[in-house]
Scaffold this active site. Structure first.
Site, PDB file in Angstrom:
ATOM      1  CG  HIS A  97      -0.379   0.323   2.513  1.00 33.23           C
ATOM      2  ND1 HIS A  97      -0.073  -0.632   3.453  1.00 33.23           N
ATOM      3  CD2 HIS A  97      -0.042   1.505   3.074  1.00 33.23           C
ATOM      4  CE1 HIS A  97       0.425  -0.059   4.529  1.00 33.23           C
ATOM      5  NE2 HIS A  97       0.458   1.245   4.331  1.00 33.23           N
ATOM      6  CG  ASP A 144       0.059  -3.982   2.848  1.00 29.54           C
ATOM      7  OD1 ASP A 144       0.362  -3.528   1.723  1.00 29.54           O
ATOM      8  OD2 ASP A 144      -0.056  -3.267   3.862  1.00 29.54           O
ATOM      9  CB  SER A 240       2.898   2.094   6.114  1.00 32.77           C
ATOM     10  OG  SER A 240       1.637   2.053   6.722  1.00 32.77           O
TER      11      SER A 240
END
Length: 288
Positions: A97, A144, A240
Site C-alpha cells: 500500500h 500487503d 507503514s
C-alpha cells in the site's frame, strides 16, 4: 396475512452483522502525505522535533542498518512516506500500500538509507521498480508486501541487509515473543512531538484470533501477524512498510512488514498489523 407475518417476526431472534474495527486503507491521503509534509517542514526548522514511532526510544545511526525510509512521488501529485527493509544490495521489502491504494498510485520512490532524517542526509537512490504481491488486496490490506529494486548499494556499518527466517525460524508463530519495530512515523496521534531521531519500540507478538476478534476475518488472515499495543506503544502514521525484527543468537531476522493500525489511530490501544514474512518466503526469495 400481515398480522401473521408480524407475529412470526416477534417470536424470532433478529441477528445483525458484527461491526469490526475498521483499519485505515487510504494511507497516503490520511497518513503518508500529511506526515511527509509535516516532516519536511520540521526538518527545515531550527527546532526540528522529528516525529517518530509511538512510545519508543531514539535509535542511533547504524543501530538498524537494514532500515530505509521511502519518499514516494505520487502520480496524483504530492509526496508520501513509508519505511522498508534492505534484503540485499539491490532489493528492499515494503508494504504494497506504500505504492498503490484505492486512491493513489506511486510514480517513483527515493530510498533513504543511513540517515536519521528522511528529507536530508544519508544515501539516496531513486527507482520506479516496485513489484506488488499478486494477491495484494487494496480494500483489506491482505498480502500487503512489495519488492523494491534499486541500483546496487555498498554495505557499510550503517547500511546492511537483514536476514530472512530460515530453518526452525520459518515455522514459528513468534506468539509471546518480543520483536522490534522501527520507523519514521509519529510518536502520538496528532499534536506536537518531541523526538529527534529514528525511533524503535519493542512489541509482543499476539495470537491472530485476538486480532480477528477486533478487526474481523476479512482483514486478519493466516499471513497476518499482530502485535500488542497496550500501554499506547506501537507503530503509527508514517511507519507503514517498516520492519518488525526478531533477534535470535545475535542475528536479526525480519518477521513482519508494518501494514496497518486502527482507523481510530495508533494510541487507541488496539493491535497493530503486519504482513507475516514467513508466509511469503518463497515469493520473496524468488525475487532477491
Amino acid at each position: 396475512m400481515k398480522l401473521l407475518v408480524i407475529l412470526s417476526l416477534v417470536g424470532c431472534a433478529v441477528s445483525f452483522p458484527r461491526a469490526y474495527e475498521p483499519i485505515e486503507v487510504d494511507y497516503h491521503g490520511q497518513q503518508g502525505i500529511p506526515m511527509a509534509s509535516y516532516l519536511r517542514n520540521a526538518e527545515a526548522a531550527a527546532d526540528f522535533d522529528g516525529a517518530r514511532i509511538v512510545g519508543g526510544t531514539p535509535a542511533r545511526l547504524g543501530a538498524h542498518p537494514h532500515m530505509a525510509g521511502l519518499l514516494i512521488t505520487l502520480a496524483q501529485g504530492g509526496t508520501s512516506m513509508c519505511g522498508s527493509s534492505l534484503l540485499s544490495n539491490t532489493k528492499l521489502i515494503t508494504a504494497a500500500h506504500c505504492w498503490r491504494t484505492t486512491n493513489f498510485q506511486g510514480r517513483s520512490v527515493i530510498v533513504v538509507m543511513a540517515s536519521l532524517r528522511l528529507f536530508s542526509g544519508g544515501t539516496r537512490i531513486t527507482t520506479t521498480n516496485v513489484q506488488l504481491h499478486g494477491s495484494y488486496n487494496m480494500r483489506n490490506l491482505n498480502n500487503d508486501i512489495a519488492i523494491i529494486t534499486i541500483n546496487r548499494v555498498n554495505f557499510n556499518n550503517n547500511i546492511r541487509a537483514i536476514a530472512l527466517p530460515s530453518g526452525l525460524l520459518e515455522s514459528l508463530t513468534y506468539v509471546g515473543n518480543r520483536a522490534t519495530a522501527v520507523g519514521y512515523g509519529r510518536v502520538r496521534d496528532g499534536g506536537s512531538n518531541n523526538n529527534d531521531a529514528l525511533h524503535q519500540v519493542s512489541l509482543t507478538v499476539i495470537e491472530n484470533f485476538v486480532c480477528t476478534d477486533i478487526y474481523g476475518p476479512s482483514t486478519i488472515i493466516r499471513s497476518t501477524l499482530c502485535t500488542d499495543t497496550q500501554g499506547r506503544i506501537g507503530t503509527c502514521q508514517g511507519d507503514s512498510g517498516g520492519p518488525l525484527d526478531f533477534s535470535f543468537q545475535n542475528v536479526r531476522y525480519l518477521i513482519g512488514v508494518s501494514s496497518f493500525v486502527s482507523q481510530r489511530g495508533c494510541q487507541a490501544g488496539l493491535p497493530a498489523g503486519f504482513a507475516r514474512v514467513t508466509s511469503f518466503l518463497q515469493w520473496i526469495r524468488a525475487r532477491i
